[in-house]
Design an enzyme around this catalytic site. Structure first.
Site, PDB file in Angstrom:
ATOM      1  N   ASP A   7       5.899   2.123   1.999  1.00 51.53           N
ATOM      2  CA  ASP A   7       4.970   1.012   2.214  1.00 51.53           C
ATOM      3  C   ASP A   7       4.279   1.229   3.557  1.00 51.53           C
ATOM      4  O   ASP A   7       4.919   1.157   4.611  1.00 51.53           O
ATOM      5  CB  ASP A   7       5.754  -0.306   2.202  1.00 51.53           C
ATOM      6  CG  ASP A   7       4.861  -1.535   2.318  1.00 51.53           C
ATOM      7  OD1 ASP A   7       3.694  -1.400   2.732  1.00 51.53           O
ATOM      8  OD2 ASP A   7       5.351  -2.638   2.004  1.00 51.53           O
ATOM      9  N   HIS A   8       2.970   1.460   3.523  1.00 50.61           N
ATOM     10  CA  HIS A   8       2.245   1.804   4.749  1.00 50.61           C
ATOM     11  C   HIS A   8       2.105   0.624   5.704  1.00 50.61           C
ATOM     12  O   HIS A   8       1.692   0.790   6.857  1.00 50.61           O
ATOM     13  CB  HIS A   8       0.868   2.361   4.410  1.00 50.61           C
ATOM     14  CG  HIS A   8       0.411   3.448   5.339  1.00 50.61           C
ATOM     15  ND1 HIS A   8       0.753   3.477   6.668  1.00 50.61           N
ATOM     16  CD2 HIS A   8      -0.364   4.541   5.143  1.00 50.61           C
ATOM     17  CE1 HIS A   8       0.208   4.532   7.254  1.00 50.61           C
ATOM     18  NE2 HIS A   8      -0.460   5.200   6.344  1.00 50.61           N
ATOM     19  N   ARG A   9       2.434  -0.584   5.256  1.00 53.70           N
ATOM     20  CA  ARG A   9       2.461  -1.710   6.182  1.00 53.70           C
ATOM     21  C   ARG A   9       3.629  -1.573   7.157  1.00 53.70           C
ATOM     22  O   ARG A   9       3.547  -2.027   8.304  1.00 53.70           O
ATOM     23  CB  ARG A   9       2.608  -3.033   5.417  1.00 53.70           C
ATOM     24  CG  ARG A   9       1.461  -3.378   4.491  1.00 53.70           C
ATOM     25  CD  ARG A   9       1.772  -4.623   3.687  1.00 53.70           C
ATOM     26  NE  ARG A   9       2.989  -4.461   2.897  1.00 53.70           N
ATOM     27  CZ  ARG A   9       3.539  -5.432   2.164  1.00 53.70           C
ATOM     28  NH1 ARG A   9       2.990  -6.644   2.151  1.00 53.70           N
ATOM     29  NH2 ARG A   9       4.635  -5.209   1.463  1.00 53.70           N
TER      30      ARG A   9
ATOM     31  N   VAL B 181       5.680   1.557   7.323  1.00 54.18           N
ATOM     32  CA  VAL B 181       5.966   2.943   7.691  1.00 54.18           C
ATOM     33  C   VAL B 181       4.661   3.705   7.856  1.00 54.18           C
ATOM     34  O   VAL B 181       3.864   3.798   6.922  1.00 54.18           O
ATOM     35  CB  VAL B 181       6.835   3.627   6.612  1.00 54.18           C
ATOM     36  CG1 VAL B 181       7.205   5.039   7.041  1.00 54.18           C
ATOM     37  CG2 VAL B 181       8.082   2.795   6.317  1.00 54.18           C
TER      38      VAL B 181
ATOM     39  N   PRO C 138       0.842  -1.210   0.000  1.00 52.68           N
ATOM     40  CA  PRO C 138       0.000   0.000   0.000  1.00 52.68           C
ATOM     41  C   PRO C 138       0.873   1.255   0.000  1.00 52.68           C
ATOM     42  O   PRO C 138       1.515   1.582   0.993  1.00 52.68           O
ATOM     43  CB  PRO C 138      -0.808  -0.127   1.302  1.00 52.68           C
ATOM     44  CG  PRO C 138       0.014  -1.021   2.173  1.00 52.68           C
ATOM     45  CD  PRO C 138       0.761  -1.942   1.275  1.00 52.68           C
TER      46      PRO C 138
END
Length: 434
Positions: free
Chosen positions: A405-407, A409, A229
């Protein structure tokens, strides 16, 4: 009697499934030595020269320049006993016994490392005679393939150049009846079967097969875009102090002979900022259910080349000085543009910089390299109006864009990292506080 061996296309990098033959360095009848370069191939990662592990005489090239060949497929036949010594006195030739030679680095696919495409096995159709049989005994013409076998296992008989032509023209070899002896499909058969171009197509259109670097890039960015994401943040920075420092350092003896670019400052800033925000230098391991934090920086530098986009890595960039980073970037980009980057140098990066500024572009929304957590886009440096101490002045200004990567960060970590990079570029003296 000849002692023939087949030289197989090697797996030159983890996960390689195929490669394109760029050019042969030998021809039938040539004598070759152990470890002599015989062919250059282009993989999804780089152009690679392959050495042969035997000495002898080349008897046949099994693929032509431009052909795409699967890993493990034979591409050359060599006679390792051209004088027939082994047959006459029963003793094996000294340098040629495969079991007595140590494997070459990068030669042969690793067990389980390459995922080969499944092949259809011919059941009703006759098999193509082996190359060794053609030398050891008279070759009998193969029987024409049965029409009943054309579905469910039929393997059309055609030479590699004819297969390539059929692929380029969009012709299904399985639907053709070969006109040559034994039902072998010829170039003329393929050309006759080539469908006329669509009514709307004309000479202003070109069709190019998707392969090598372009194919690998498309697969990688698609997997990344739909797996990680993405979040992208932007920052505009006054880098006038950095550019002034650059001019001073260019005259310093330590930087003599080194091309000191703004990108080198960005690389140093990223390495320093990573120490304060390690989340951007991590990997999401879905299979293990773990986040892997890296206490080192293998910095990827995206480079545009005639073959497409490649991202070679600077190993342990965080341990390098500014001068060392500048020299590494110069050497790395030069090698990449020449298509000579070793495949191993494009593996296992931890974070990447893409310099879109060299194209006069201000910024963009870069796609994260698979396996990494972030990528920084470095824009063009322009003279722009900027408020300094309450007054408008002309300053050197650039834009940064960070995709993460929002997983791995969150917005806070991504913002802090981007702000740290911007602060170092805006005032390089800040670096001594990190």
């Amino acid at each position: 009697m000849p002692d023939l061996k087949q030289f197989l296309l090697a797996d030159t990098a983890e996960g390689l499934t195929e490669a394109e033959i760029l050019g042969w360095r030998v021809k039938p009848g040539d004598e070759v030595k152990v470890n002599q370069i015989v062919v250059e191939v282009e993989t999804a990662k780089a152009a690679v020269e392959l050495p042969i592990p035997w000495a002898g005489v080349v008897t046949e090239l099994l693929a032509s320049a431009g052909d795409t060949v699967e890993v493990g497929a034979p591409i050359l036949t060599i006679d390792i006993d051209p004088a027939g010594v082994a047959a006459s006195n029963g003793t094996p030739p000294a340098p040629a016994a495969e079991e007595e030679m140590k494997p070459l680095v990068g030669y042969g696919s690793k067990q389980g490392s390459a995922q080969r495409r499944p092949r259809r096995e011919a059941q009703a159709a006759p098999k193509t005679p082996a190359k060794a049989d053609a030398v050891s005994r008279p070759e009998a013409p193969p029987e024409p393939p049965a029409e009943t076998g054309r579905r469910g296992g039929y393997v059309p008989l055609a030479k590699p150049p004819v297969r390539k032509l059929a692929k380029d023209l969009g012709v299904d070899l399985g639907a053709l009846n070969g006109s040559a002896a034994g039902g072998v499909i010829t170039r003329e058969d393929v050309e006759r079967a080539a469908a006329p171009p669509p009514a709307l197509a004309d000479a202003r259109e070109r069709r190019v097969p998707i392969k090598s670097v372009r194919k690998a890039t498309a697969r990688a960015v698609t997997d990344s875009a739909f797996t990680a994401p993405h979040v992208t943040e932007f920052l505009t920075v006054d880098v006038t102090p950095m550019m002034e420092l650059r001019e001073k350092l260019k005259r310093h003896p330590r930087f003599a002979g080194i091309k000191l670019t703004p990108l080198a400052f960005a690389a140093k800033a990223v390495c320093l900022a990573v120490k304060r925000t390690p989340d951007v230098n991590a990997t999401w391991d879905e299979a293990a259910g773990e986040i892997v934090y890296k206490d080192y920086v293998h910095l990827g530098i995206a480079a545009a080349t005639p073959r497409g986009l490649v991202v070679p890595k600077i190993r342990d960039a965080d341990a390098m000085s500014l001068a060392e980073l500048a020299g590494a970037i110069e050497g790395l980009t030069m090698t990449a543009r020449e298509g000579r980057t070793p495949p191993a140098d494009m593996l296992n990066g931890t974070i990447t910089i893409t310099n879109v500024g060299v194209f006069g572009v201000d910024t963009g929304t870069p796609i994260i390299n698979p396996g990494e957590a972030a990528i920084l886009a470095f824009g063009a440096i322009r003279d722009m109006p900027w408020v300094v101490d309450g007054e408008i002045r002309v300053r050197k200004v650039l834009q940064l864009a960070l995709s993460f990567d929002h997983r791995l960060v969150d917005g806070q970590q991504g913002s802090e990292f981007l702000a740290d990079v911007g602060a170092i570029l805006a005032d390089p003296a800040v670096a001594i506080t990190y």
